[in-house]
Enzyme design. Structure first.
Site, PDB file in Angstrom:
ATOM      1  N   LYS A 156       1.260  -1.057   0.067  1.00 12.61           N
ATOM      2  CA  LYS A 156       0.021   0.121  -0.154  1.00 12.61           C
ATOM      3  C   LYS A 156       0.831   1.258   0.055  1.00 12.61           C
ATOM      4  CE  LYS A 156      -4.479   1.991   2.811  1.00 12.61           C
ATOM      5  NZ  LYS A 156      -5.060   1.783   2.780  1.00 12.61           N
ATOM      6  N   SER A 188     -10.314   2.129   3.173  1.00 13.16           N
ATOM      7  CA  SER A 188      -8.918   2.031   2.085  1.00 13.16           C
ATOM      8  C   SER A 188      -7.832   2.137   1.161  1.00 13.16           C
ATOM      9  CB  SER A 188      -8.218   3.304   3.343  1.00 13.16           C
ATOM     10  OG  SER A 188      -7.560   2.944   3.542  1.00 13.16           O
ATOM     11  N   SER A 210      -9.929  -0.988   6.897  1.00 11.42           N
ATOM     12  CA  SER A 210     -10.149  -0.146   5.849  1.00 11.42           C
ATOM     13  C   SER A 210      -8.671  -1.923   5.233  1.00 11.42           C
ATOM     14  CB  SER A 210      -8.767   1.206   5.764  1.00 11.42           C
ATOM     15  OG  SER A 210      -9.161   1.648   5.839  1.00 11.42           O
TER      16      SER A 210
END
Lengths: 494, 487, 96
Positions: B80, B155, B179
């Site tokens: 990420k 997210s 997330s």
């Protein structure tokens, strides 16, 4: 001491000055408060920074044990209560030298609460409100030739700080100065901080207002926080200026604390005046909240007791004791107590010595001379205290003269050898043996018939000359008192 | 096909010499390049690392030279874009950090690199991890491989899209309030949010520091176990990291099989608040089927009342926003990242830099965070939320003293359409209604793929365990995978 | 709920600016979200504090040993405004 005796009167206004101080002290730890960067003054700008103290994305603070220990020691020295649980909070504000946009500080669970500092001025105790830990910010530099820019150096950023907050217990500029001096003395003595105001390792803000007495009525003038006082002289000057200003303001406008509240003024060193600093009200909304990156700290009583033993006797008490116990002067006691190591050296050397006062003299002159020349601390001095004691005792017992002692000392300081070893190796011990001294006297008299005649003719200077010859013959080793007695006896025919 | 294999299968192939690391990484790179040419690409990566194949070749050389003692040597992982990898760009999908190169690596990345892993690229996300749909990204949204008109969740949407879309075998995500689990649920993956403290946060860009954890997305519980074991452990750079040992996960990393948990006698609590009357029918159906399966395997599943859970989204948004407002104060244009041009004064520089650099949702959360912390509102919001969080911790602990797991749907709906909630922040926040409590209570929580809607959209179920009971969650999920969920 | 002066204060604390037309939408969003937070008043928290979390014994804190930080080269890579060893910014006046 009653309050009324502290009151002053000017042009019919009876008033007292009320001062509280916030003292910031940088600690002499090896590393910064929350990262392992070196903690040191100055140097190449931005040469001691890392992801943590530069506030890079993803970096996290880690508390230094040395910061916590320094805070506890300071609290113990000030008679504070040391918290069993303490925690850090974020103080949020925006400034270019504050990389994270918040300062890690302490809000509602400071490490130390309460306490007092005895000050010489007025012989009073000033209450301590709290001692808390925080980090210093970087430094902004402004250059004449670059009017639209500032330059930021983050070396200082993250330097461990203690904020020591006093009660509003001081009643004059002199007391405020004495308070800050007292803090400095303790911090230096305990080797927590070098408290150098020029380098900013000791900084002071003061809150000041006046209490006006009008008959039975009491009024308080608005409290002013004075910033930017960078020397003891500045503290005194700023407080004196501010007292006069508030008095004049009271006379013309009768503004009270209730009506106006607090304001901040900066001291201008060149004009000697304080100047109002206008700040947006919202700027002082610091939005404190617990620092989620750090865990609260549990302070075990064992650690506190261990550190208490390191604090030991404090400077004020030690000064009085040294004076009483060793018969030292104010000045000698003051100087020896300037550092814990120095007074420790003295006491070790003095214990069992025949003349502690002489030991003090030697430390304050000869030893300090060597330390200054070499730029070293007493802790790195080559000769342990017992060597100095031995040297001073050798003079007292007549083994060497004071003059030869200085030579011996020079070699001690250079080599770390025992004085007795140096005296023996170089054959420096005094000749006190009467038989040997008589032989020297006889040989001098035999070689200087003219001087002997002169002496007997009543010319006194001849005695001095002959005595000089005795010392020369003995290579300085003759015990001068014994030799002079023997010489005179011989010349006078006894 | 290589891109459909689990990490454990790829690892077996490498060990047996049937596959090379270069083949594996090339397969994922080719899949990425092919996808990028599509009309609606997944948008899973914001950067695929050019040198990943070269790194794979180097790993193959090491293996041939007999230097294969690193347990995950040559296996790829997607990362990420809020986890620092030294020398690589890092943006958090924000204009604020365009041009920023990480000068150090996060601890988790350091450990995975030491274990031999190869970072494939940086995955898309909601800006600074604030969002539940991966639409608040300066690169544009990631898409759900099951239906490209829908969100992969957020997210960590890019990480989920990459694994579900065959562009990576496993991925690192991050969690503050769901997330990782929400995207896992929306994309049909296993997603683990470890206990607070299990993985170091050093080098994870902070959002809500008291809640943040790096999380893992993969196709099997075993894949999560190996990566978790390689990354876990106390980190002296993160005071909030814990010195917990995970022997079962470590054994999997060392080559053992992940044991499946026997459900007989397993006590599971289902909070009534998380299976409300109006729960969407398809989610409800999938969840009920999972409960029946668990009971059929001998588990005691009990519906319990836990009314404090209704407060979790509010507590979460207050505390996360408060911490975010402070954590994001460092993006000021002074030392790195964006600096607005033509700012005459310092104040203008701050205002313009931050207004240009941050997107709408980030700005909104900073404003709310400063609101709940500011004088006059602090007690009513921030302090109250802290107190209710303490209450929630206590209540959840009480339930977990009696039960080993708390079971619920992961999300109230399957993946929603892109664009359907971006204008309605509160509706977006409520996507996290079942996930935030685990972050607030510091607990490990895992979303597993429990079934599909009639339209073929994945629906997840969430297991939450006692603190540091990650291995329990992984073993229970493994039982499901073997017996029902593997499909 | 979020009135003009409150919004102005939050914008100032956040160092953010918004255009005139955005103001009401932002204030509206904020108000809606803040209203939602009212749910917390349902819970009786008298006598409950967030309290400090799990404490670390002072004896287990970081040892005072120096470690090398970032090199000047790294700093140059961070910002084009890192010049001659300093980070340059518009002139610092009293404003924050």
């Amino acid at each position: 001491m009653s309050a009324s005796s502290l009151n002053r009167t000017l042009d019919g206004i009876e008033y007292e000055i009320v001062v509280g101080c916030e003292v910031h002290v940088q600690l002499l730890t090896k590393t910064k408060a929350f990262c392992a960067c070196e903690n040191r003054f100055g140097g190449i700008p931005n040469s001691r920074v890392c992801p943590v103290c530069l506030g890079l994305p993803g970096a996290l603070p880690v508390v230094s044990a040395a910061l916590v220990e320094g805070a506890i020691i300071t609290g113990l020295a000030l008679g504070s209560r040391v918290a069993e649980i303490t925690k850090f909070d974020r103080k949020n504000y925006v400034y270019p030298d504050l990389p994270k946009g918040y300062q890690i500080s302490q809000y509602d669970l400071p490490i130390c609460v309460g306490g007092a500092l005895e000050i010489a001025e007025g012989a009073r105790a000033v209450g301590i409100t709290r001692v808390h830990m925080e980090e210093d910010a970087g430094k902004s530099l402004h250059l004449e030739e670059a009017a639209n820019a500032s330059y930021v150096d983050f070396n200082r950023c993250g330097t461990p700080l203690l904020e020591i907050v006093s009660e509003p217990d001081m009643r004059s500029p002199e007391e405020a100065v004495a308070f800050v001096e007292g803090i400095r003395e303790i911090m230096r003595y305990l080797e927590i901080s070098d408290c150098n105001m020029e380098e900013g390792s000791l900084r002071c803000d003061a809150n000041v207002n006046l209490r006006i007495h009008e008959g039975e009525k009491l009024f308080a003038t608005p409290i002013v926080e004075i910033k930017n006082m960078n020397s003891f002289r500045a503290i005194r000057a700023a407080l004196e200026f501010e007292t006069d200003r508030q008095l004049a303001e009271w006379r013309s406008e009768r503004l009270t604390l209730e009506a106006v509240g607090k304001s901040t003024r900066g001291f201008n060193d060149e004009t000697g005046e304080t100047v109002l600093q206008r700040t947006k009200e919202a700027a002082s909304d610091y939005r404190y909240f617990p620092e989620p990156d750090l865990r609260p700290i549990e302070i075990g009583r064992e650690l506190v007791e261990k550190l208490r033993s390191r604090v030991g006797e404090l400077p004020a008490a030690k000064r009085e004791r040294l004076k009483a116990q060793y018969g030292l002067s104010d000045f000698d006691a003051q100087t020896l107590v300037s550092s814990k190591a120095m007074s420790g050296y003295f006491e070790e050397a003095a214990s069992g010595s025949r003349d502690p006062k002489k030991i003090a003299n030697w430390i304050l002159t000869e030893v300090r001379g060597v330390l200054n020349d070499r730029g070293i601390e007493i802790t790195s001095f080559a000769s342990p205290p017992e060597h100095l004691r031995e040297l001073v005792d050798s003079i007292e017992s007549g083994i060497i003269s004071g003059k030869i002692a200085k030579d011996v000392f020079a070699e001690m300081a250079a080599s770390g050898k025992r004085p007795s070893e140096i005296i023996r190796e170089r054959g420096l011990s005094q000749i006190a043996d009467e038989g040997e001294l008589r032989r020297v006297v006889e040989s001098v008299i035999a070689a200087n018939e003219k001087s002997v005649t002169d002496y007997r003719a009543g010319r006194d200077h001849a005695l001095k000359y002959l005595m000089g010859q005795v010392m020369k013959e003995s290579r300085g080793r003759a015990n001068p008192i014994a030799a002079a007695r023997l010489l005179e006896e011989r010349l006078n025919g006894r | 096909m290589i891109t459909e294999l689990s990490l454990s299968e790829l690892r077996g192939g490498l060990r047996r010499g049937e596959l090379t690391s270069a083949e594996i990484v090339s397969a994922f790179r080719d899949a990425y390049l092919a996808d990028a040419k599509k009309e609606e690409p997944l948008g899973a990566y914001v950067e695929f690392f050019d040198d990943s194949v070269a790194l794979a070749e180097r790993a193959d050389e090491a293996r041939r030279a007999g230097e294969a003692d690193a347990p995950l040597l040559g296996l790829p992982i997607a990362v990420k874009d809020n986890i620092l990898v030294k020398g690589r760009a890092l943006t958090c999908a924000s204009r604020m950090l365009r041009g920023f190169t990480a000068p150090y690596s996060s601890t988790v990345i350091d450990r995975l690199l030491a274990a031999g892993m190869i970072p494939l690229g940086r995955t898309n996300m909601d800006e600074f991890a604030m969002g539940s749909s991966c639409e608040y990204s300066c690169y544009g949204p990631a898409r759900n491989p099951a239906d490209r008109t829908r969100t992969p969740g957020g997210s960590s949407g890019g990480s989920a899209a990459a694994v579900a879309g065959g562009l990576a075998p496993v991925a690192l995500g991050s969690e503050t309030g769901g997330s990782v689990r929400l995207p896992a649920s929306f994309c049909g993956l296993y997603g683990l949010k470890p206990s607070y403290g299990s993985l170091s946060r050093y080098g994870l860009v902070a959002f809500g520091s008291s809640l943040d954890q790096i999380g893992l997305l993969g196709r099997s519980p075993e894949d999560l176990a190996v990566v978790f074991a390689a990354a876990a452990g106390r980190d002296p750079r993160d005071e909030t990291s814990a010195a917990t040992d995970f022997p079962a996960a470590r054994a999997v990393l060392d080559g053992a099989e992940l044991p499946a948990r026997d459900f007989r006698g397993l006590k599971i609590a289902v909070p009534r608040e998380f299976v409300p009357e109006g729960l969407e029918a398809e989610v409800s159906a999938v969840f009920d089927r999972f409960v029946r399966w668990a009971r059929s395997r001998g588990a005691f599943v009990e519906i319990i009342d836990l009314p404090i859970l209704e407060a979790s989204v509010a507590i979460y948004y207050i505390l996360a926003a408060a911490e975010a407002s402070s954590n994001l104060a460092r993006y000021d244009g002074v030392r790195y990242g964006l600096r607005a041009k033509e700012a005459g004064t310092l104040f203008e520089m701050y205002e313009r830099t931050r207004s240009e650099g941050f997107g709408e949702e980030v700005r909104r959360r900073i404003l709310i965070g400063n609101f709940v912390l500011s004088s006059g509102y602090y007690d009513a919001y921030y302090k109250k939320a802290q107190a209710v969080r303490a209450l929630l911790l206590r209540e959840v602990a009480r339930v977990l003293a009696e039960h080993e797991l708390i079971l619920s749907p992961t999300a109230p709906t399957p993946a929603f359409k892109l664009g359907s909630k971006v204008r309605d922040p509160l509706a977006m926040y409520l996507s996290d209604v079942y996930t935030t409590f685990a972050n607030l209570a510091l607990l490990p929580s895992l979303s597993l793929p429990a079934g599909l809607s009639r339209e073929g959209l994945p629906i997840g179920v969430q297991l939450t365990g006692r603190r540091f009971a990650e291995e329990t969650l992984l073993s229970c999920a493994e039982t499901w995978r073997r017996e029902g969920g593997g499909g | 709920m979020v009135d003009d002066s409150t919004l102005d204060k939050m914008l100032y604390l956040s160092r953010l600016q918004v255009s005139r037309d955005e103001r009401s939408a932002i204030a509206g969003n904020m108000s809606e979200i803040i209203d939602y937070f009212a749910i917390l008043s349902k819970y009786d928290t008298s006598g409950v504090t967030g309290g400090p979390g799990e404490a670390v014994p002072a004896g287990e804190l970081r040892e005072d040993a120096v470690r090398e930080g970032l090199a000047q080269r790294d700093l140059k890579g961070l910002s084009p405004h890192f010049l001659d060893g300093y980070f340059s910014v518009p002139r610092v006046l009293d404003e924050g």
